[in-house]
Design a protein around this motif. Structure first.
Motif, PDB file in Angstrom:
ATOM      1  N   LYS A  69       0.843  -1.191   0.000  1.00  0.00           N
ATOM      2  CA  LYS A  69       0.000   0.000   0.000  1.00  0.00           C
ATOM      3  C   LYS A  69       0.880   1.242   0.000  1.00  0.00           C
ATOM      4  N   LEU A  70       0.821   1.995  -1.084  1.00  0.00           N
ATOM      5  CA  LEU A  70       1.632   3.204  -1.240  1.00  0.00           C
ATOM      6  C   LEU A  70       0.728   4.410  -1.012  1.00  0.00           C
ATOM      7  N   ALA A  71       1.104   5.278  -0.057  1.00  0.00           N
ATOM      8  CA  ALA A  71       0.211   6.358   0.365  1.00  0.00           C
ATOM      9  C   ALA A  71       0.522   7.700  -0.272  1.00  0.00           C
ATOM     10  N   ALA A  77       6.484   6.671  -6.843  1.00  0.00           N
ATOM     11  CA  ALA A  77       7.635   6.910  -7.713  1.00  0.00           C
ATOM     12  C   ALA A  77       8.836   6.066  -7.292  1.00  0.00           C
ATOM     13  N   GLU A  78       9.073   5.950  -6.003  1.00  0.00           N
ATOM     14  CA  GLU A  78      10.205   5.151  -5.512  1.00  0.00           C
ATOM     15  C   GLU A  78      10.037   3.670  -5.868  1.00  0.00           C
ATOM     16  N   ALA A  79       8.836   3.137  -5.653  1.00  0.00           N
ATOM     17  CA  ALA A  79       8.589   1.723  -5.964  1.00  0.00           C
ATOM     18  C   ALA A  79       8.693   1.467  -7.465  1.00  0.00           C
ATOM     19  N   LEU A  80       8.126   2.360  -8.271  1.00  0.00           N
ATOM     20  CA  LEU A  80       8.189   2.189  -9.720  1.00  0.00           C
ATOM     21  C   LEU A  80       9.592   2.448 -10.273  1.00  0.00           C
ATOM     22  N   GLY A  81      10.364   3.272  -9.569  1.00  0.00           N
ATOM     23  CA  GLY A  81      11.744   3.529  -9.993  1.00  0.00           C
ATOM     24  C   GLY A  81      12.579   2.261  -9.985  1.00  0.00           C
ATOM     25  N   LYS A  82      12.361   1.408  -8.996  1.00  0.00           N
ATOM     26  CA  LYS A  82      13.084   0.128  -8.932  1.00  0.00           C
ATOM     27  C   LYS A  82      12.685  -0.775 -10.098  1.00  0.00           C
ATOM     28  N   ILE A  83      11.407  -0.771 -10.434  1.00  0.00           N
ATOM     29  CA  ILE A  83      10.927  -1.581 -11.557  1.00  0.00           C
ATOM     30  C   ILE A  83      11.458  -1.010 -12.872  1.00  0.00           C
ATOM     31  N   TYR A  84      11.441   0.304 -13.002  1.00  0.00           N
ATOM     32  CA  TYR A  84      11.895   0.970 -14.231  1.00  0.00           C
ATOM     33  C   TYR A  84      13.371   0.701 -14.493  1.00  0.00           C
ATOM     34  N   ALA A  85      14.162   0.632 -13.430  1.00  0.00           N
ATOM     35  CA  ALA A  85      15.597   0.361 -13.590  1.00  0.00           C
ATOM     36  C   ALA A  85      15.831  -1.005 -14.229  1.00  0.00           C
ATOM     37  N   ILE A  92       2.605   0.567 -17.434  1.00  0.00           N
ATOM     38  CA  ILE A  92       1.889   0.748 -16.176  1.00  0.00           C
ATOM     39  C   ILE A  92       0.395   0.747 -16.471  1.00  0.00           C
ATOM     40  N   SER A  93      -0.342  -0.084 -15.757  1.00  0.00           N
ATOM     41  CA  SER A  93      -1.797  -0.125 -15.883  1.00  0.00           C
ATOM     42  C   SER A  93      -2.389   0.331 -14.550  1.00  0.00           C
ATOM     43  N   ILE A  94      -2.988   1.512 -14.564  1.00  0.00           N
ATOM     44  CA  ILE A  94      -3.626   2.065 -13.371  1.00  0.00           C
ATOM     45  C   ILE A  94      -5.092   1.667 -13.446  1.00  0.00           C
ATOM     46  N   ILE A 109      -0.674   8.307 -11.333  1.00  0.00           N
ATOM     47  CA  ILE A 109      -0.263   8.946 -12.596  1.00  0.00           C
ATOM     48  C   ILE A 109       1.009   9.754 -12.399  1.00  0.00           C
ATOM     49  N   TYR A 110       1.049  10.629 -11.403  1.00  0.00           N
ATOM     50  CA  TYR A 110       2.206  11.496 -11.191  1.00  0.00           C
ATOM     51  C   TYR A 110       3.437  10.699 -10.781  1.00  0.00           C
ATOM     52  N   GLY A 111       3.248   9.678  -9.954  1.00  0.00           N
ATOM     53  CA  GLY A 111       4.378   8.826  -9.578  1.00  0.00           C
ATOM     54  C   GLY A 111       4.953   8.097 -10.777  1.00  0.00           C
ATOM     55  N   SER A 112       4.092   7.619 -11.666  1.00  0.00           N
ATOM     56  CA  SER A 112       4.542   6.946 -12.889  1.00  0.00           C
ATOM     57  C   SER A 112       5.309   7.897 -13.791  1.00  0.00           C
ATOM     58  N   HIS A 113       4.804   9.103 -13.938  1.00  0.00           N
ATOM     59  CA  HIS A 113       5.451  10.084 -14.810  1.00  0.00           C
ATOM     60  C   HIS A 113       6.803  10.528 -14.265  1.00  0.00           C
ATOM     61  N   ARG A 114       6.916  10.657 -12.962  1.00  0.00           N
ATOM     62  CA  ARG A 114       8.197  11.067 -12.363  1.00  0.00           C
ATOM     63  C   ARG A 114       9.316  10.088 -12.691  1.00  0.00           C
ATOM     64  N   VAL A 115       8.972   8.824 -12.755  1.00  0.00           N
ATOM     65  CA  VAL A 115       9.966   7.782 -13.003  1.00  0.00           C
ATOM     66  C   VAL A 115      10.336   7.704 -14.474  1.00  0.00           C
TER      67      VAL A 115
END
Length: 133
Positions: A69-71, A77-85, A92-94, A109-115
Motif C-alpha cells: 500500500k503506497l500512500a 515513484a520510488e517503488a516504480l523507480g526500482k521496476i523501471y531500472a 503501467i496499468s492504473i 499517474i504522477y508517480g509513474s510520470h516522475r519515473v
C-alpha cells in the motif's frame, strides 16, 4: 498414420495438416494464456510484448502495487523507480474501481510520470473501461 508413402517411393503425402491445425490452436491458446500473465516479456512472432505492472486503486488514499500500500506520490515513484531500472519498457496499468478515487489515481499517474513511464507506457482503466488520455 502421419505419412502415406507409395510403394515405389516416388510420392508421399504428408498427413501433417491435422497436426498443424492442432498445434497452431494449442500454441495460440498458450500465447494468450501467457500474455495475460504479469511481469514477463512475451515474444509473439517478431514483436516482444512488454510486461504490465498493475497499480490497483480501491480507495482514495492508497495505491496498491503487488500488495504494498503506497500512500504518497513519492512512495509510488520510488517503488516504480526500482521496476523501471530493471525494465524500462514495461507498461503501467492504473486500474481504479471508480472514478471518485481521483486523489489516489493522481498519485499513481504522477508517480509513474516522475519515473519515466509516459505516453503509451501508461494506461488508465476506470471501472474496467479504458480512459483516453
Amino acid at each position: 498414420m502421419l505419412f502415406q508413402v507409395s510403394p515405389d517411393l516416388k510420392t508421399f503425402r504428408p498427413r501433417l495438416f491435422v497436426l498443424r491445425a492442432f498445434f497452431l490452436s494449442f500454441a495460440a491458446g498458450i500465447a494468450l494464456a501467457t500474455f495475460s500473465c504479469h511481469y514477463q516479456d512475451i515474444k509473439i512472432g517478431a514483436a516482444i510484448m512488454s510486461e504490465i505492472i498493475v497499480l490497483k486503486i480501491s480507495d482514495d488514499v492508497y495505491v496498491d502495487l503487488n500488495g504494498a500500500k503506497l500512500a504518497s506520490t513519492n512512495e509510488v515513484a520510488e517503488a516504480l523507480g526500482k521496476i523501471y531500472a530493471d525494465n524500462p519498457d514495461a507498461t503501467i496499468s492504473i486500474e481504479a474501481d471508480t472514478s471518485s478515487h481521483y486523489e489516489a489515481i493522481g498519485k499513481a499517474i504522477y508517480g509513474s510520470h516522475r519515473v519515466g513511464f509516459v505516453g503509451e507506457r501508461v494506461r488508465i482503466l476506470v471501472d474496467g473501461k479504458l480512459v483516453e488520455t
